[in-house]
Design a protein around this motif. Structure first.
Motif, PDB file in Angstrom:
ATOM      1  N   ASP A   1       0.815  -1.220   0.000  1.00  9.74           N
ATOM      2  CA  ASP A   1       0.000   0.000   0.000  1.00  9.74           C
ATOM      3  C   ASP A   1       0.851   1.273   0.000  1.00  9.74           C
ATOM      4  O   ASP A   1       0.327   2.370   0.119  1.00  9.74           O
ATOM      5  CB  ASP A   1      -0.969   0.006   1.190  1.00  9.74           C
ATOM      6  N   GLY A   2       2.171   1.120  -0.132  1.00  8.38           N
ATOM      7  CA  GLY A   2       3.072   2.274  -0.193  1.00  8.38           C
ATOM      8  C   GLY A   2       3.559   2.766   1.155  1.00  8.38           C
ATOM      9  O   GLY A   2       4.297   3.739   1.226  1.00  8.38           O
ATOM     10  N   SER A   3       3.175   2.114   2.234  1.00  5.27           N
ATOM     11  CA  SER A   3       3.524   2.588   3.575  1.00  5.27           C
ATOM     12  C   SER A   3       4.827   1.973   4.095  1.00  5.27           C
ATOM     13  O   SER A   3       5.282   0.936   3.610  1.00  5.27           O
ATOM     14  CB  SER A   3       2.383   2.280   4.547  1.00  5.27           C
ATOM     15  N   PHE A   4       5.395   2.666   5.072  1.00  2.54           N
ATOM     16  CA  PHE A   4       6.576   2.213   5.801  1.00  2.54           C
ATOM     17  C   PHE A   4       6.260   2.266   7.288  1.00  2.54           C
ATOM     18  O   PHE A   4       5.464   3.099   7.727  1.00  2.54           O
ATOM     19  CB  PHE A   4       7.765   3.146   5.562  1.00  2.54           C
ATOM     20  N   PRO A   5       6.933   1.444   8.086  1.00  2.00           N
ATOM     21  CA  PRO A   5       6.811   1.606   9.531  1.00  2.00           C
ATOM     22  C   PRO A   5       7.416   2.945   9.949  1.00  2.00           C
ATOM     23  O   PRO A   5       8.298   3.478   9.275  1.00  2.00           O
ATOM     24  CB  PRO A   5       7.644   0.461  10.107  1.00  2.00           C
ATOM     25  N   ALA A   6       6.948   3.480  11.062  1.00  2.00           N
ATOM     26  CA  ALA A   6       7.522   4.712  11.597  1.00  2.00           C
ATOM     27  C   ALA A   6       8.973   4.456  12.007  1.00  2.00           C
ATOM     28  O   ALA A   6       9.303   3.368  12.474  1.00  2.00           O
ATOM     29  CB  ALA A   6       6.726   5.170  12.817  1.00  2.00           C
ATOM     30  N   PRO A   7       9.852   5.460  11.846  1.00  2.00           N
ATOM     31  CA  PRO A   7      11.215   5.319  12.385  1.00  2.00           C
ATOM     32  C   PRO A   7      11.126   4.999  13.872  1.00  2.00           C
ATOM     33  O   PRO A   7      10.236   5.503  14.564  1.00  2.00           O
ATOM     34  CB  PRO A   7      11.831   6.691  12.145  1.00  2.00           C
ATOM     35  N   ARG A   8      12.048   4.151  14.365  1.00  2.00           N
ATOM     36  CA  ARG A   8      11.929   3.717  15.755  1.00  2.00           C
ATOM     37  C   ARG A   8      13.262   3.287  16.338  1.00  2.00           C
ATOM     38  O   ARG A   8      14.209   2.994  15.622  1.00  2.00           O
ATOM     39  CB  ARG A   8      10.933   2.567  15.857  1.00  2.00           C
TER      40      ARG A   8
ATOM     41  N   GLY B   1       6.904  -2.927  17.938  1.00  2.00           N
ATOM     42  CA  GLY B   1       6.952  -1.904  18.970  1.00  2.00           C
ATOM     43  C   GLY B   1       8.142  -0.968  18.908  1.00  2.00           C
ATOM     44  O   GLY B   1       8.636  -0.628  17.854  1.00  2.00           O
ATOM     45  N   GLY B   2       8.558  -0.534  20.092  1.00  2.00           N
ATOM     46  CA  GLY B   2       9.641   0.425  20.222  1.00  2.00           C
ATOM     47  C   GLY B   2       9.112   1.810  20.542  1.00  2.00           C
ATOM     48  O   GLY B   2       7.941   1.983  20.901  1.00  2.00           O
ATOM     49  N   LEU B   3       9.983   2.784  20.370  1.00  2.00           N
ATOM     50  CA  LEU B   3       9.643   4.185  20.624  1.00  2.00           C
ATOM     51  C   LEU B   3       9.891   4.999  19.366  1.00  2.00           C
ATOM     52  O   LEU B   3      10.859   4.761  18.646  1.00  2.00           O
ATOM     53  CB  LEU B   3      10.499   4.739  21.767  1.00  2.00           C
ATOM     54  N   ASP B   4       9.012   5.996  19.122  1.00  2.00           N
ATOM     55  CA  ASP B   4       9.202   6.861  17.959  1.00  2.00           C
ATOM     56  C   ASP B   4      10.081   8.053  18.319  1.00  2.00           C
ATOM     57  O   ASP B   4      10.646   8.122  19.424  1.00  2.00           O
ATOM     58  CB  ASP B   4       7.857   7.281  17.365  1.00  2.00           C
ATOM     59  N   ALA B   5      10.202   9.012  17.419  1.00  2.00           N
ATOM     60  CA  ALA B   5      11.074  10.171  17.628  1.00  2.00           C
ATOM     61  C   ALA B   5      10.652  11.031  18.811  1.00  2.00           C
ATOM     62  O   ALA B   5      11.468  11.743  19.389  1.00  2.00           O
ATOM     63  CB  ALA B   5      11.121  11.017  16.355  1.00  2.00           C
ATOM     64  N   ASP B   6       9.371  10.959  19.198  1.00  2.00           N
ATOM     65  CA  ASP B   6       8.865  11.708  20.354  1.00  2.00           C
ATOM     66  C   ASP B   6       8.841  10.866  21.627  1.00  2.00           C
ATOM     67  O   ASP B   6       8.211  11.248  22.610  1.00  2.00           O
ATOM     68  CB  ASP B   6       7.456  12.233  20.057  1.00  2.00           C
ATOM     69  N   GLU B   7       9.510   9.699  21.574  1.00  2.00           N
ATOM     70  CA  GLU B   7       9.560   8.765  22.704  1.00  2.00           C
ATOM     71  C   GLU B   7       8.181   8.195  23.051  1.00  2.00           C
ATOM     72  O   GLU B   7       7.954   7.765  24.176  1.00  2.00           O
ATOM     73  CB  GLU B   7      10.207   9.408  23.943  1.00  2.00           C
TER      74      GLU B   7
END
Length: 103
Positions: A53-60, A76-82
């Motif tokens: 669908d053209g999507s990527f997981p969020a950076p993490r 899981g994990g944490l994104d750029a805003d924790e």
């Protein structure tokens, strides 16, 4: 330098470690990956193709990754805003004349 990444044992044309995500100067994107060939001790950079669908997981960072029969499961994990990420993605290694990685 990179930290809070994952290193998953995988075979991409040979045995090695697949490095995903983590923190460098910024949170590192999952639109790219690095593979360490553990026989030749050489690095290979991969641009990762998006999901259908053209999507990527969020950076993490601080996520989990494990090799399964369908590919590398990244959770899981944490994104750029924790903020906590509650998703799961599977990264597939595809051989089409050369090895490619795609979500």
């Amino acid at each position: 330098a990179r930290w809070r990444h994952t290193a998953t044992k995988i075979n991409i044309g040979g045995p090695g470690l697949l490095i995903l995500g983590g923190i460098g100067e910024t949170i590192l994107s999952l639109e790219e990956a690095w593979f360490l060939d553990t026989e030749s001790l050489t690095w290979q950079h991969f641009s990762v193709e998006p999901a259908l669908d053209g999507s990527f997981p969020a950076p993490r960072h601080s996520h989990a990754a494990a090799l399964g029969s369908g590919g590398v499961l990244v959770c899981g994990g944490l994104d750029a805003d924790e903020q906590i990420l509650g998703d799961a993605w599977t990264l597939h290694a595809v051989f089409d004349g050369c090895f490619k990685l795609a979500w």
